[in-house]
Write a protein that holds these residues in place. Structure first.
Motif, PDB file in Angstrom:
ATOM      1  N   TRP A  72    -125.715  -8.024 -25.642  1.00 32.76           N
ATOM      2  CA  TRP A  72    -126.525  -7.153 -26.506  1.00 32.76           C
ATOM      3  C   TRP A  72    -126.190  -7.319 -27.983  1.00 32.76           C
ATOM      4  O   TRP A  72    -126.940  -6.845 -28.845  1.00 32.76           O
ATOM      5  CB  TRP A  72    -126.360  -5.695 -26.066  1.00 32.76           C
ATOM      6  CG  TRP A  72    -126.899  -5.492 -24.688  1.00 32.76           C
ATOM      7  CD1 TRP A  72    -126.184  -5.311 -23.544  1.00 32.76           C
ATOM      8  CD2 TRP A  72    -128.264  -5.500 -24.301  1.00 32.76           C
ATOM      9  NE1 TRP A  72    -127.021  -5.200 -22.455  1.00 32.76           N
ATOM     10  CE2 TRP A  72    -128.304  -5.313 -22.893  1.00 32.76           C
ATOM     11  CE3 TRP A  72    -129.468  -5.651 -24.986  1.00 32.76           C
ATOM     12  CZ2 TRP A  72    -129.499  -5.275 -22.178  1.00 32.76           C
ATOM     13  CZ3 TRP A  72    -130.667  -5.613 -24.271  1.00 32.76           C
ATOM     14  CH2 TRP A  72    -130.669  -5.427 -22.891  1.00 32.76           C
ATOM     15  N   THR A  73    -125.079  -7.979 -28.284  1.00 30.58           N
ATOM     16  CA  THR A  73    -124.823  -8.273 -29.692  1.00 30.58           C
ATOM     17  C   THR A  73    -125.842  -9.278 -30.229  1.00 30.58           C
ATOM     18  O   THR A  73    -126.102  -9.315 -31.433  1.00 30.58           O
ATOM     19  CB  THR A  73    -123.409  -8.852 -29.903  1.00 30.58           C
ATOM     20  OG1 THR A  73    -123.284 -10.109 -29.219  1.00 30.58           O
ATOM     21  CG2 THR A  73    -122.344  -7.900 -29.385  1.00 30.58           C
ATOM     22  N   LEU A  76    -129.133  -7.594 -31.344  1.00 28.97           N
ATOM     23  CA  LEU A  76    -128.780  -6.723 -32.466  1.00 28.97           C
ATOM     24  C   LEU A  76    -128.593  -7.534 -33.751  1.00 28.97           C
ATOM     25  O   LEU A  76    -129.131  -7.187 -34.807  1.00 28.97           O
ATOM     26  CB  LEU A  76    -127.493  -5.956 -32.136  1.00 28.97           C
ATOM     27  CG  LEU A  76    -126.959  -5.037 -33.239  1.00 28.97           C
ATOM     28  CD1 LEU A  76    -127.945  -3.921 -33.536  1.00 28.97           C
ATOM     29  CD2 LEU A  76    -125.607  -4.449 -32.826  1.00 28.97           C
ATOM     30  N   LEU A  79    -131.983  -8.919 -35.066  1.00 32.43           N
ATOM     31  CA  LEU A  79    -132.782  -7.943 -35.805  1.00 32.43           C
ATOM     32  C   LEU A  79    -132.222  -7.734 -37.216  1.00 32.43           C
ATOM     33  O   LEU A  79    -132.978  -7.630 -38.188  1.00 32.43           O
ATOM     34  CB  LEU A  79    -132.830  -6.617 -35.048  1.00 32.43           C
ATOM     35  CG  LEU A  79    -133.627  -6.635 -33.731  1.00 32.43           C
ATOM     36  CD1 LEU A  79    -133.503  -5.288 -33.013  1.00 32.43           C
ATOM     37  CD2 LEU A  79    -135.092  -6.958 -33.988  1.00 32.43           C
ATOM     38  N   GLY A  80    -130.899  -7.676 -37.331  1.00 34.79           N
ATOM     39  CA  GLY A  80    -130.293  -7.524 -38.652  1.00 34.79           C
ATOM     40  C   GLY A  80    -130.561  -8.715 -39.542  1.00 34.79           C
ATOM     41  O   GLY A  80    -130.922  -8.562 -40.721  1.00 34.79           O
ATOM     42  N   GLY A 239    -119.305  -9.420 -31.292  1.00 36.65           N
ATOM     43  CA  GLY A 239    -120.452  -9.714 -32.143  1.00 36.65           C
ATOM     44  C   GLY A 239    -120.201 -10.853 -33.107  1.00 36.65           C
ATOM     45  O   GLY A 239    -121.135 -11.356 -33.739  1.00 36.65           O
ATOM     46  N   TRP A 454    -127.199  -3.651 -43.508  1.00 42.29           N
ATOM     47  CA  TRP A 454    -126.768  -4.536 -42.422  1.00 42.29           C
ATOM     48  C   TRP A 454    -125.750  -5.563 -42.920  1.00 42.29           C
ATOM     49  O   TRP A 454    -124.697  -5.760 -42.323  1.00 42.29           O
ATOM     50  CB  TRP A 454    -127.975  -5.235 -41.818  1.00 42.29           C
ATOM     51  CG  TRP A 454    -127.626  -6.458 -41.031  1.00 42.29           C
ATOM     52  CD1 TRP A 454    -127.722  -7.756 -41.430  1.00 42.29           C
ATOM     53  CD2 TRP A 454    -127.061  -6.488 -39.713  1.00 42.29           C
ATOM     54  NE1 TRP A 454    -127.276  -8.601 -40.443  1.00 42.29           N
ATOM     55  CE2 TRP A 454    -126.865  -7.854 -39.382  1.00 42.29           C
ATOM     56  CE3 TRP A 454    -126.722  -5.512 -38.785  1.00 42.29           C
ATOM     57  CZ2 TRP A 454    -126.332  -8.246 -38.163  1.00 42.29           C
ATOM     58  CZ3 TRP A 454    -126.192  -5.902 -37.558  1.00 42.29           C
ATOM     59  CH2 TRP A 454    -126.001  -7.249 -37.264  1.00 42.29           C
TER      60      TRP A 454
END
Length: 522
Positions: A72-73, A76, A79-80, A239, A454
């Motif tokens: 899931w990193t 994420l 998107l950033g 991440g 971000w």
């Protein structure tokens, strides 16, 4: 006379002349060879991101901390970074000039902001080129043990592996330097062929994983194999993998002066390179987690994707896939060095670096800035040699270059946000032909705010002095604080250099102000 829409298509004979006139409006003579079309521009960004190279490097690190849920990193971080890329796409359409990060920052924030953005990005690209080059160690010894020229241990975290990685990486940097010197035409052909092979390799890896799955996609919800302690802390560390992979999408902007119709092409290729990389990389991550023979025996964290591929493929087929990865490593290093050399050239052309006259010189036959390519290659090799025998070289180089890139990006997005809020960025709506330019419109301010937040948050996260990243086998305090210390040292040295060079005249005489005044609110 304004060129017609037909004459401004990238492949039309008059396109180069029109693009040269466009560049002249910024005060620069068109001295680089304009050879890049749409795919070559896309390939420059895609090969810099290079999901095969960087996921092979970092999958084990991400999994060893976050377990399967580290997947899931990936969305994420995408998107950033998309928030940042959307702002960059707007700028690429308005300032189609080599050395994009430097040029964008100086036109938005002033000479000092632009210079330090360029300075940080150049240093980051040197470090990134070195970090990418040592990825050959992850691949080549697995294809043929003859590539392990030093010792027997192939892991990058071993002394033998680290030393062999330096040797292989140095040979690769010497090769990419030679290609960059010869010219953009050869570089783009090699890069485009390499990217095509990489895309085929990505598709093959995805197909292999999904047709040999051991478990379902719900695996991405598992956190039981994560590092001990609160999961959020392990998740933040994991991440690092995604943050390292999804950078460099701005390369299309760095090569604007060698791209046909860059105002239209560069924004699209910035966004498409990032999006294609995110989609392909996400499928690779999901497929690997589904196809891994075991999630608990430690092999997935230690050996990464190589473990899954060799377990699912016979030796000949597996080596073909690994060969695709090796090609990806080569073109990734090539693209990074090319982007870095153009940034050096752009700053030197404005007289903003020591030895600016030499760095700004373009070879009359090859149409390339030769010395910048050589400087990037030599410094990259020197960086590897300095770290010879350091088992933490891989994670240390990666973390340092990520932080520098994020800070350089922030020196673009922050002044852009200030201009947006004041309503003084003055972005034109169309190009010289009346063709609409990429624009965020009313979404500009909220997207820009999110991009700044971000970028700064990720810079802090990645620079955090974690022993697991910087001193996995022990070391001094200076190694633990390598990222913030490196940033401070870079700024200190940069301050001295900036004060030295700012009083010098530009090498290439400009006909427009160094920092363009705002002309109208958006």
């Amino acid at each position: 006379m304004v060129a017609s829409a037909e004459s401004r298509t990238p492949d039309h004979p008059s396109s180069t002349a029109a693009d040269g006139a466009d560049l002249a409006s910024f005060g620069y003579e068109p001295v680089l060879h304009r050879k890049l079309g749409r795919f070559a521009s896309f390939a420059a960004g895609f090969s810099f991101v290079s999901i095969l190279t960087t996921i092979f490097q970092f999958f084990g690190l991400g999994y060893s901390f976050g377990g399967a849920a580290f997947f899931w990193t990936w969305p994420l971080v995408f998107l950033g970074q998309l928030l940042v890329a959307l702002n960059f796409a707007e700028l690429a359409a308005r300032y189609p000039i080599s050395g994009a990060i430097y040029q964008w920052a100086r036109r938005l924030g002033g000479e000092a902001v632009g210079w330090f953005a360029g300075w940080m990005m150049v240093i980051a690209q040197i470090v990134t080129a070195a970090a990418a080059a040592i990825a050959l160690q992850v691949v080549l010894p697995s294809i043929w043990d003859g590539f392990q020229l030093i010792g027997t241990e192939t892991a990058l975290t071993s002394a033998d592996g680290a030393m062999n990685a330096v040797l292989l990486g140095s040979v690769l940097l010497a090769f990419t330097t030679t290609i960059n010197v010869i010219g953009i035409d050869l570089m783009s052909k090699i890069n485009s062929i390499g990217v095509t092979i990489e895309i085929v390799g990505v598709a093959a890896v995805i197909a292999l994983f999904f047709t040999h799955a051991e478990r379902g996609p719900a695996v991405v919800l598992q956190t039981d194999t994560a590092a001990p302690g609160p999961y959020w802390a392990a998740f933040l560390v994991s991440g690092l993998m995604a943050a390292y992979v999804m950078v460099g999408f701005n390369s299309a902007g760095e090569l604007s002066e060698e791209t046909k119709n860059p105002r239209q092409v560069a924004p699209r290729t910035i966004l498409s390179a990032l999006t294609a990389s995110a989609l392909g990389g996400g499928l690779i991550l999901l497929g690997a987690l589904m196809a891994a023979p075991s999630l608990t025996d430690g092999a997935l964290g230690a050996e990464g994707l190589g473990y899954v591929i060799t377990a699912k493929l016979g030796t000949p087929a597996g080596k073909v896939v690994l060969g695709c990865v090796a090609v990806a490593v080569i073109v990734c290093t090539l693209a990074i060095q090319t982007a870095g050399s153009r940034l050096l050239f752009s700053m030197a052309r404005d007289g903003k670096l020591p030895f600016a006259t030499q760095l700004a010189a373009v070879h009359p036959r090859y149409g390339t800035p030769v010395l910048p390519a050589v400087v990037i290659g030599v410094l990259g090799i020197a960086l590897l040699v300095v770290n010879l025998g350091n088992p933490a070289i891989f994670a240390t180089l990666a973390s340092v270059c990520i932080v520098m890139i994020y800070l350089a990006y922030a020196l673009v997005t922050v002044p852009l946000l200030i201009r947006r809020i004041k309503g003084t960025h003055g972005f034109e709506r169309t190009d010289a032909d009346g063709t609409p330019l990429f624009s965020l419109g009313r979404w500009g301010i909220p997207v820009n705010i999110a991009a700044v937040a971000w970028g700064l948050a990720m810079a802090v996260n990645l620079a955090w002095p974690r022993p697991e990243i910087y001193t996995p086998q022990g070391g001094g305090w200076w190694m633990l604080w390598a990222a913030p210390l490196f940033v401070l040292l870079s700024v200190a040295i940069g301050t001295v250099v900036y004060r030295t060079v700012t009083t010098r005249p530009a090498v290439a005489e400009t006909r427009t102000p160094a920092v363009e005044p705002a002309v109208e609110p958006a």
